[in-house]
Design an enzyme around this catalytic site. Structure first.
Site, PDB file in Angstrom:
ATOM      1  N   ARG A 104       1.587   3.253  -2.215  1.00 39.94           N
ATOM      2  CA  ARG A 104       2.631   2.401  -2.026  1.00 39.94           C
ATOM      3  C   ARG A 104       3.937   3.204  -2.177  1.00 39.94           C
ATOM      4  O   ARG A 104       4.988   3.304  -1.529  1.00 39.94           O
ATOM      5  CB  ARG A 104       2.643   1.194  -2.812  1.00 39.94           C
ATOM      6  CG  ARG A 104       4.081   0.109  -2.295  1.00 39.94           C
ATOM      7  CD  ARG A 104       3.707  -1.168  -3.082  1.00 39.94           C
ATOM      8  NE  ARG A 104       4.715  -2.115  -2.676  1.00 39.94           N
ATOM      9  CZ  ARG A 104       5.518  -2.801  -3.467  1.00 39.94           C
ATOM     10  NH1 ARG A 104       5.984  -2.279  -4.453  1.00 39.94           N
ATOM     11  NH2 ARG A 104       6.362  -3.485  -2.601  1.00 39.94           N
ATOM     12  N   ILE A 130      10.545  -4.034   2.120  1.00 36.73           N
ATOM     13  CA  ILE A 130       8.902  -3.968   2.003  1.00 36.73           C
ATOM     14  C   ILE A 130       8.460  -5.347   1.123  1.00 36.73           C
ATOM     15  O   ILE A 130       9.250  -5.519   0.047  1.00 36.73           O
ATOM     16  CB  ILE A 130       8.571  -2.740   1.394  1.00 36.73           C
ATOM     17  CG1 ILE A 130       7.026  -2.415   1.187  1.00 36.73           C
ATOM     18  CG2 ILE A 130       9.326  -2.534   0.072  1.00 36.73           C
ATOM     19  CD1 ILE A 130       6.593  -1.155   0.670  1.00 36.73           C
ATOM     20  N   SER A 131       7.639  -5.925   1.672  1.00 37.01           N
ATOM     21  CA  SER A 131       7.067  -7.173   0.943  1.00 37.01           C
ATOM     22  C   SER A 131       6.434  -6.905  -0.467  1.00 37.01           C
ATOM     23  O   SER A 131       6.012  -5.663  -0.768  1.00 37.01           O
ATOM     24  CB  SER A 131       6.124  -7.807   1.733  1.00 37.01           C
ATOM     25  OG  SER A 131       6.586  -8.159   3.092  1.00 37.01           O
ATOM     26  N   HIS A 132       6.561  -7.867  -1.504  1.00 34.10           N
ATOM     27  CA  HIS A 132       5.630  -7.917  -2.721  1.00 34.10           C
ATOM     28  C   HIS A 132       4.104  -7.506  -2.268  1.00 34.10           C
ATOM     29  O   HIS A 132       3.727  -7.845  -1.051  1.00 34.10           O
ATOM     30  CB  HIS A 132       5.499  -9.244  -3.006  1.00 34.10           C
ATOM     31  CG  HIS A 132       6.858  -9.533  -3.862  1.00 34.10           C
ATOM     32  ND1 HIS A 132       7.902  -9.906  -3.237  1.00 34.10           N
ATOM     33  CD2 HIS A 132       6.861  -9.943  -5.162  1.00 34.10           C
ATOM     34  CE1 HIS A 132       8.811 -10.650  -3.916  1.00 34.10           C
ATOM     35  NE2 HIS A 132       8.213 -10.336  -5.148  1.00 34.10           N
ATOM     36  N   PRO A 133       3.722  -6.657  -3.210  1.00 35.77           N
ATOM     37  CA  PRO A 133       2.308  -6.277  -3.022  1.00 35.77           C
ATOM     38  C   PRO A 133       1.322  -7.667  -3.162  1.00 35.77           C
ATOM     39  O   PRO A 133       0.278  -7.694  -2.268  1.00 35.77           O
ATOM     40  CB  PRO A 133       1.872  -5.631  -4.212  1.00 35.77           C
ATOM     41  CG  PRO A 133       3.249  -4.767  -4.574  1.00 35.77           C
ATOM     42  CD  PRO A 133       4.265  -5.783  -4.400  1.00 35.77           C
TER      43      PRO A 133
END
Ligand code: SAH
Length: 228
Positions: free
Chosen positions: A48, A74-77
């Site tokens: 990431r 960038i979205s949360h994992p």
């Protein structure tokens, strides 16, 4: 595989420390309820920190979102894992993604074996991700990039096995429903009050739709048109 010649102004290094942090992230996602081993395996494989500014290297594996170019995120994992799990991706399925952003979500889907076609409306992000360096875990050949408006989809490449929208949609885009295969699934965060309700739509063989509703998330808005 065609080699893409680009000037890279940074070194991409995946150290043991990064790998260790990734393993911890996978365990935390498992504790939060992600159970699809293909998703967890992809999160474990894809670095990431490659998708973030080098300054964020040390915190790239925290379960949080970060700012990327063009005022996007960038979205949360957890969000990436949740959407990927709902999509039930099988190897070689064609997945249309709306909102390339950093390309992390696209790389996760590619690592799961999908052929990803991704659309971004911000030219700056499109230019950046289109030339992302080749990394063996997610060959560039399995991700195709388009600058465009996700509300329109890509009629020339339809129908798609799966569609994932990674921005908050004000409504379910009818053209995307049209471009979904019979038996296909679409995952979409749908605007509701202050939040986005995660919705999964299954297009049944007879063309009827089944809608399932999951928990609330927070996304940047899905907007019309291209921003050059
Ligand atoms: N999948 C991304 C998430 C990025 S945030 C990642 O893993 O990093 C959502 C992205 O959707 C933003 O980059 C935003 O510019 C894009 N977006 C918003 N509306 C869109 C539209 N109509 N068509 C295509 N992309 C859109």
């Amino acid at each position: 595989m065609a080699k893409i010649e680009i000037a890279i102004d940074r070194v991409f290094e995946d150290t043991y420390r990064h790998k260790g942090l990734r393993k911890k992230l996978v365990e935390s996602l498992r504790e939060k309820g992600i159970s699809d081993e293909n998703v967890l395996d992809a999160i474990n494989k894809v670095p990431r920190h490659f998708f973030l500014d080098t300054a964020l290297d040390e915190i790239a594996y925290e379960d949080r979102s970060f700012s990327i170019d063009a005022d996007q995120t960038i979205s949360h994992p957890y969000t990436v894992a949740f959407q990927s799990q709902l999509l039930e991706v099988k190897p070689n399925q064609i997945v249309l993604e709306i909102g390339t952003g950093s390309m992390y979500q696209g790389a996760i889907l590619a690592a799961m074996g999908a052929k990803v076609i991704t659309i971004e409306r911000q030219k700056k992000l499109y230019d950046k991700t289109k030339f992302f360096p080749l990394v063996k875990e997610y060959p560039q050949t399995s991700i195709r990039f388009f600058l465009g408006d996700g509300f329109e989809g890509l009629p020339n490449y339809a129908p798609f096995d799966k569609i994932i929208i990674t921005c908050g949609a004000p409504f379910i885009p009818p053209k995307l429903i049209h471009q979904l295969k019979a038996g296909g699934k679409m995952v979409v965060p749908l605007a509701q009050d202050e939040h986005h309700k995660m919705i999964r739509i299954t297009k049944n063989e007879d063309g009827s739709l089944t809608e399932e509703s999951f928990s609330d998330f927070s996304f940047v808005p899905m907007l019309r048109g291209i921003n050059k």
